[in-house]
Design a protein around this motif. Structure first.
Motif, PDB file in Angstrom:
ATOM      1  N   THR A  28       0.820  -1.219   0.000  1.00  9.88           N
ATOM      2  CA  THR A  28       0.000   0.000   0.000  1.00  9.88           C
ATOM      3  C   THR A  28       0.855   1.271   0.000  1.00  9.88           C
ATOM      4  OG1 THR A  28      -0.147  -0.187   2.377  1.00  9.88           O
ATOM      5  CG2 THR A  28      -2.027  -0.996   1.143  1.00  9.88           C
ATOM      6  N   TRP A  81     -15.522  -6.889  -9.599  1.00 11.64           N
ATOM      7  CA  TRP A  81     -14.192  -6.527 -10.090  1.00 11.64           C
ATOM      8  C   TRP A  81     -14.402  -5.964 -11.483  1.00 11.64           C
ATOM      9  CZ3 TRP A  81      -9.735  -7.194  -7.253  1.00 11.64           C
ATOM     10  CH2 TRP A  81      -9.849  -7.963  -6.097  1.00 11.64           C
ATOM     11  N   ALA A  90      -8.436   7.559  -5.838  1.00 12.35           N
ATOM     12  CA  ALA A  90      -7.452   7.125  -4.834  1.00 12.35           C
ATOM     13  C   ALA A  90      -6.085   6.836  -5.439  1.00 12.35           C
ATOM     14  CB  ALA A  90      -7.965   5.866  -4.129  1.00 12.35           C
ATOM     15  N   GLY A  91      -5.977   6.787  -6.762  1.00 10.20           N
ATOM     16  CA  GLY A  91      -4.691   6.435  -7.374  1.00 10.20           C
ATOM     17  C   GLY A  91      -4.808   6.400  -8.885  1.00 10.20           C
ATOM     18  N   ASP A 129      -7.857  -5.374 -12.851  1.00  9.28           N
ATOM     19  CA  ASP A 129      -9.221  -5.283 -12.319  1.00  9.28           C
ATOM     20  C   ASP A 129      -9.194  -4.743 -10.886  1.00  9.28           C
ATOM     21  OD1 ASP A 129      -8.161  -7.582 -11.334  1.00  9.28           O
ATOM     22  OD2 ASP A 129      -9.844  -8.879 -11.829  1.00  9.28           O
ATOM     23  N   PHE A 164     -20.014  -6.484  -4.323  1.00  7.92           N
ATOM     24  CA  PHE A 164     -19.099  -5.716  -5.175  1.00  7.92           C
ATOM     25  C   PHE A 164     -18.701  -6.506  -6.403  1.00  7.92           C
ATOM     26  CE2 PHE A 164     -16.225  -8.184  -2.545  1.00  7.92           C
ATOM     27  CZ  PHE A 164     -15.149  -8.457  -3.365  1.00  7.92           C
ATOM     28  N   VAL A 203     -19.889   4.352  -7.053  1.00  2.00           N
ATOM     29  CA  VAL A 203     -19.499   5.630  -6.453  1.00  2.00           C
ATOM     30  C   VAL A 203     -18.031   5.462  -6.078  1.00  2.00           C
ATOM     31  CG1 VAL A 203     -19.896   7.227  -4.553  1.00  2.00           C
ATOM     32  CG2 VAL A 203     -21.821   6.057  -5.606  1.00  2.00           C
ATOM     33  N   TYR A 231      -8.111  -4.430   2.483  1.00  2.00           N
ATOM     34  CA  TYR A 231      -7.587  -5.758   2.868  1.00  2.00           C
ATOM     35  C   TYR A 231      -6.581  -5.705   4.020  1.00  2.00           C
ATOM     36  CZ  TYR A 231      -8.981  -7.135  -1.872  1.00  2.00           C
ATOM     37  OH  TYR A 231      -9.646  -7.354  -3.020  1.00  2.00           O
ATOM     38  N   GLU A 281     -17.072  -3.888   5.832  1.00  2.38           N
ATOM     39  CA  GLU A 281     -16.364  -4.145   4.579  1.00  2.38           C
ATOM     40  C   GLU A 281     -15.184  -3.188   4.520  1.00  2.38           C
ATOM     41  OE1 GLU A 281     -17.025  -6.492   1.993  1.00  2.38           O
ATOM     42  OE2 GLU A 281     -17.891  -5.290   0.384  1.00  2.38           O
ATOM     43  N   ALA A 303     -21.045   3.634  -0.595  1.00  3.60           N
ATOM     44  CA  ALA A 303     -21.402   2.926  -1.835  1.00  3.60           C
ATOM     45  C   ALA A 303     -22.177   1.619  -1.583  1.00  3.60           C
ATOM     46  CB  ALA A 303     -20.160   2.681  -2.684  1.00  3.60           C
ATOM     47  N   ARG A 335     -14.092   6.898  -5.197  1.00  5.71           N
ATOM     48  CA  ARG A 335     -13.179   7.955  -4.718  1.00  5.71           C
ATOM     49  C   ARG A 335     -11.889   7.878  -5.511  1.00  5.71           C
ATOM     50  NH1 ARG A 335      -9.122   8.795  -0.821  1.00  5.71           N
ATOM     51  NH2 ARG A 335      -9.017   6.578  -0.365  1.00  5.71           N
ATOM     52  N   PHE A 369     -12.020  -1.583   2.461  1.00 11.63           N
ATOM     53  CA  PHE A 369     -11.683  -1.358   1.058  1.00 11.63           C
ATOM     54  C   PHE A 369     -10.191  -1.586   0.817  1.00 11.63           C
ATOM     55  CE2 PHE A 369     -15.348   1.723  -0.318  1.00 11.63           C
ATOM     56  CZ  PHE A 369     -16.235   0.668  -0.204  1.00 11.63           C
ATOM     57  N   PHE A 414     -15.095  -2.713  -6.820  1.00 12.81           N
ATOM     58  CA  PHE A 414     -15.963  -1.580  -6.471  1.00 12.81           C
ATOM     59  C   PHE A 414     -17.332  -2.113  -6.060  1.00 12.81           C
ATOM     60  CE2 PHE A 414     -12.914   0.238  -9.460  1.00 12.81           C
ATOM     61  CZ  PHE A 414     -12.380   1.231  -8.636  1.00 12.81           C
ATOM     62  N   SER A 415     -17.880  -1.501  -5.002  1.00 14.53           N
ATOM     63  CA  SER A 415     -19.203  -1.911  -4.528  1.00 14.53           C
ATOM     64  C   SER A 415     -20.256  -1.410  -5.500  1.00 14.53           C
ATOM     65  CB  SER A 415     -19.471  -1.298  -3.155  1.00 14.53           C
ATOM     66  OG  SER A 415     -18.410  -1.615  -2.306  1.00 14.53           O
TER      67      SER A 415
HETATM   68  C1  LIG Z   1     -14.496  -5.115  -1.516  1.00 11.92           C
HETATM   69  C2  LIG Z   1     -14.053  -3.741  -1.964  1.00 11.92           C
HETATM   70  C3  LIG Z   1     -15.001  -2.831  -2.399  1.00 11.92           C
HETATM   71  C4  LIG Z   1     -14.591  -1.546  -2.787  1.00 11.92           C
HETATM   72  N1  LIG Z   1     -15.551  -0.653  -3.178  1.00 11.92           N
HETATM   73  C5  LIG Z   1     -15.183   0.598  -3.498  1.00 11.92           C
HETATM   74  C6  LIG Z   1     -16.161   1.570  -3.883  1.00 11.92           C
HETATM   75  O1  LIG Z   1     -17.347   1.292  -3.964  1.00 11.92           O
HETATM   76  N2  LIG Z   1     -15.725   2.817  -4.173  1.00 11.92           N
HETATM   77  C7  LIG Z   1     -14.397   3.177  -4.110  1.00 11.92           C
HETATM   78  O2  LIG Z   1     -14.061   4.308  -4.374  1.00 11.92           O
HETATM   79  N3  LIG Z   1     -13.465   2.269  -3.755  1.00 11.92           N
HETATM   80  C8  LIG Z   1     -13.803   1.005  -3.461  1.00 11.92           C
HETATM   81  N4  LIG Z   1     -12.841   0.096  -3.116  1.00 11.92           N
HETATM   82  C9  LIG Z   1     -11.430   0.524  -3.116  1.00 11.92           C
HETATM   83  C10 LIG Z   1     -10.913   0.546  -4.548  1.00 11.92           C
HETATM   84  O3  LIG Z   1     -10.885  -0.773  -5.065  1.00 11.92           O
HETATM   85  C11 LIG Z   1      -9.491   1.116  -4.587  1.00 11.92           C
HETATM   86  O4  LIG Z   1      -9.536   2.423  -4.086  1.00 11.92           O
HETATM   87  C12 LIG Z   1      -9.008   1.166  -5.996  1.00 11.92           C
HETATM   88  O5  LIG Z   1      -8.789  -0.132  -6.464  1.00 11.92           O
HETATM   89  C13 LIG Z   1      -7.746   2.004  -6.051  1.00 11.92           C
HETATM   90  O6  LIG Z   1      -7.115   1.816  -7.302  1.00 11.92           O
HETATM   91  P1  LIG Z   1      -6.169   2.941  -7.930  1.00 11.92           P
HETATM   92  O7  LIG Z   1      -5.375   2.322  -9.034  1.00 11.92           O
HETATM   93  O8  LIG Z   1      -6.940   4.136  -8.262  1.00 11.92           O
HETATM   94  O9  LIG Z   1      -5.237   3.343  -6.758  1.00 11.92           O
HETATM   95  P2  LIG Z   1      -3.816   2.786  -6.375  1.00 11.92           P
HETATM   96  O10 LIG Z   1      -2.881   3.920  -6.221  1.00 11.92           O
HETATM   97  O11 LIG Z   1      -3.398   1.656  -7.263  1.00 11.92           O
HETATM   98  O12 LIG Z   1      -4.160   2.215  -4.972  1.00 11.92           O
HETATM   99  C14 LIG Z   1      -4.705   3.004  -3.919  1.00 11.92           C
HETATM  100  C15 LIG Z   1      -5.007   2.036  -2.793  1.00 11.92           C
HETATM  101  O13 LIG Z   1      -6.003   1.083  -3.193  1.00 11.92           O
HETATM  102  C16 LIG Z   1      -5.513  -0.250  -3.062  1.00 11.92           C
HETATM  103  N5  LIG Z   1      -5.878  -1.004  -4.271  1.00 11.92           N
HETATM  104  C17 LIG Z   1      -5.509  -0.722  -5.531  1.00 11.92           C
HETATM  105  N6  LIG Z   1      -5.992  -1.643  -6.366  1.00 11.92           N
HETATM  106  C18 LIG Z   1      -6.652  -2.537  -5.616  1.00 11.92           C
HETATM  107  C19 LIG Z   1      -7.328  -3.743  -5.898  1.00 11.92           C
HETATM  108  N7  LIG Z   1      -7.412  -4.227  -7.135  1.00 11.92           N
HETATM  109  N8  LIG Z   1      -7.867  -4.415  -4.861  1.00 11.92           N
HETATM  110  C20 LIG Z   1      -7.785  -3.927  -3.619  1.00 11.92           C
HETATM  111  N9  LIG Z   1      -7.159  -2.806  -3.283  1.00 11.92           N
HETATM  112  C21 LIG Z   1      -6.595  -2.123  -4.276  1.00 11.92           C
HETATM  113  C22 LIG Z   1      -4.010  -0.149  -2.956  1.00 11.92           C
HETATM  114  O14 LIG Z   1      -3.513  -1.120  -2.050  1.00 11.92           O
HETATM  115  C23 LIG Z   1      -3.770   1.235  -2.408  1.00 11.92           C
HETATM  116  O15 LIG Z   1      -3.687   1.237  -1.022  1.00 11.92           O
HETATM  117  C24 LIG Z   1     -13.218  -1.183  -2.746  1.00 11.92           C
HETATM  118  C25 LIG Z   1     -12.270  -2.122  -2.339  1.00 11.92           C
HETATM  119  C26 LIG Z   1     -12.676  -3.381  -1.943  1.00 11.92           C
HETATM  120  C27 LIG Z   1     -11.637  -4.376  -1.508  1.00 11.92           C
END
Ligand SMILES: Cc1cc2nc3c(=O)[nH]c(=O)nc-3n(C[C@H](O)[C@H](O)[C@H](O)COP(=O)(O)OP(=O)(O)OC[C@H]3O[C@@H](n4cnc5c(N)ncnc54)[C@H](O)[C@@H]3O)c2cc1C
Length: 472
Positions: free
Chosen positions: A140, A245, A279-280, A257, A243, A275, A440, A436, A323, A277, A438, A260-261
């Motif tokens: 992370t 993939w 995040a990356g 993949d 959710f 919905v 792990y 839940e 979400a 955010r 987001f 997302f919920s």
């Molecule tokens: C069960 C579940 C449901 C989710 N539902 C939502 C939702 O409804 N809305 C929402 O905004 N976000 C949700 N997320 C979080 C979302 O999956 C991550 O924010 C997104 O994957 C980030 O990807 P990125 O490439 O933009 O960011 P990155 O910079 O790649 O990562 C940002 C953070 O997200 C984590 N991440 C990146 N890819 C994944 C992946 N494939 N699986 C798990 N974690 C990951 C990384 O560890 C890091 O900490 C959910 C996560 C899980 C596990």
């Protein structure tokens, strides 16, 4: 929900992990000395866990659908640490009897083992295990790109499993015994099947239905809403809160993949609302995605859904954690659910309260009470100054019998831990609280510690079985 209960899965895991030891017993080989047998037991068990890790990757709804992604990934993570411990102890235990009497000789034997040609694959597998666990614990960090980590995790795991298989078939007391070889064959073919499903079959299947981006709009803060549209005769069946993939073209699953919920209900199909955010890398690009872009979809997954019982439900959402709760409320409204549902929703700013408008609309169709908090409240608004504390959790439960309440929480990790602890302290039973994550990651709340103890109990059973094996 498909899948087995936590207890059934724990029982199956113990039985499967002990298969190599059982096969060693069935081979009829005379046991060696206690320490040697314990070292062997540790090696056999560690190798078993390595293969089973392919099945606890959270991708098999038919196995872990009931326990959900949080607990599955939590178990996968703890199992990795335990298997690393067993793997490290495996060669050391052989040397234990002479350690006190002659430490120098032990050191020479250990370095001899590490340099031995016969044990080379085992040594490299152990080094690979350290790399896998090390990389997973820093995944992370901002300098680690998730997609690269994900690809390396899978490939390294396959390499370690291959090396372990070679080590198990070529070194050690039981490596030539037919029952033991058959168990390794079973483990290897099952793992290969699991790899084929995750890396080849499922990525192909994810494109099977023609899902496309319908539209994307910014909701405020760093949150975007994305509507996906599938074929009108879609086979997708889900429950609000689950959710998916998804991978947006031109990227391809499996390494691209993201989970997302689903923030809409089944009645909204063939449309799905997400919905998201920013995040990356991946999510930051979503606001610019063109309508019509193809989407590969795998789902539904997860067990974060409204319970079937009719007792009162309290829900707490932080930020984009709304979400899955939106998905549940949409489904409840469409089905005319008469239950009393209380929602406590907090975000940093008013504009980050994604879906607030929709929640207010849903209030006219549900017995839904809504209390919103923002960290930066503006004068004259009906939003309370956040973040919500223990007192607000008390208010949320007012007039309800805690042991009849079901609680669902989704939001930032620390918030979920504090809320879950406050609910437990107020008398809500641990089995009635679901959340839940987001990310792990490992939680630090009372509920997380309870789950950790349950996981560790599984490994204590394995230790007891290995001890019995060595003492026989
Ligand atoms: C069960 C579940 C449901 C989710 N539902 C939502 C939702 O409804 N809305 C929402 O905004 N976000 C949700 N997320 C979080 C979302 O999956 C991550 O924010 C997104 O994957 C980030 O990807 P990125 O490439 O933009 O960011 P990155 O910079 O790649 O990562 C940002 C953070 O997200 C984590 N991440 C990146 N890819 C994944 C992946 N494939 N699986 C798990 N974690 C990951 C990384 O560890 C890091 O900490 C959910 C996560 C899980 C596990």
């Amino acid at each position: 929900m498909p899948g087995l209960s936590g207890q059934a899965l724990a029982g199956l895991f113990i039985a499967a992990t002990l298969l190599p030891i059982m096969a060693a017993l069935a081979s009829g080989v005379e046991p060696a000395r206690v320490w040697s047998e314990l070292g062997t037991g540790l090696g056999l068990t560690a190798a078993g866990i390595i293969f089973l890790q392919f099945l606890s990757s959270g991708r098999y709804e038919s196995v872990s659908g009931q326990v959900g992604i949080d607990r599955t990934m939590g178990f996968h993570r703890i199992a990795a640490y335990v298997l690393l411990l067993f793997a490290v102890l495996h060669p050391l235990i052989y040397l234990a009897p002479t350690l006190y009497a002659d430490p120098t000789a032990v050191w020479h034997r250990l370095t001899g083992m590490l340099a031995s040609n016969r044990l080379k694959t085992g040594v490299v597998a152990m080094a690979g295990l350290f790399v896998i666990v090390g990389l997973a614990s820093i995944r992370t960090r901002s300098f680690v790109r998730y997609e690269y980590w994900r690809a390396s995790h899978g490939l390294l795991a396959i390499a370690v499993a291959g090396l372990t298989l070679h080590h198990a078939m070529t070194a050690g007391t039981y490596s030539n015994e037919l029952p033991v070889r058959l168990v390794w064959l079973l483990f290897a073919t099952t793992s290969l099947g699991a790899i084929a499903v995750v890396y080849f079959l499922r990525p192909r299947r994810m494109w099977r239905e023609d899902w496309r981006v319908e539209h994307v709009r910014r909701l405020g803060g760093h949150v975007v809403e994305m509507i996906l549209r599938g074929p009108s005769a879609t086979k997708l069946q889900f429950r609000g809160g689950q959710f998916m993939w998804i991978t947006l073209a031109p990227n391809h699953p499996p390494f691209h993949d993201h989970p997302f919920s689903i923030a809409s209900g089944p009645a909204d199909l063939p449309n799905l609302r997400l919905v998201i955010r920013e995040a990356g890398d991946c999510t930051n690009s979503f606001a610019l995605v063109e309508p019509g872009t193809r989407v590969a979809v795998d789902g539904p997954h997860g067990s974060f859904v409204l319970p079937d019982s009719d007792g009162p439900v309290v829900t707490v959402a932080g930020g984009v954690g709304i979400a899955p709760l939106l998905g549940m409320l949409e489904q409840a409204a469409a089905e005319g659910d008469p239950r009393s549902i209380r929602l406590l929703y907090s975000a940093r700013t008013p504009s980050a309260l994604a879906g607030l408008e929709r929640l207010r609309e849903l209030q006219s169709r549900l017995d839904l009470s809504l209390t919103c908090f923002v960290d930066e409240a503006s004068e004259g608004s009906d939003l309370l100054p956040g973040p919500p504390g223990e007192r607000h959790i008390g208010d949320l439960l007012r007039g309800l019998v805690p042991k009849h309440v079901t609680a669902l929480i989704c939001g930032p990790a620390r918030m979920m831990e504090l809320v879950a602890d406050a609910l437990l302290a107020a008398g809500v039973p641990p089995y009635s609280i679901s959340y839940e994550r987001f990310d792990y990651a490992a939680g630090k709340g009372r509920l997380d510690k309870k789950r950790l103890r349950k996981c560790l109990a599984v490994f204590l059973v394995l230790i007891a079985a290995m001890t019995a094996f060595s003492l026989r």
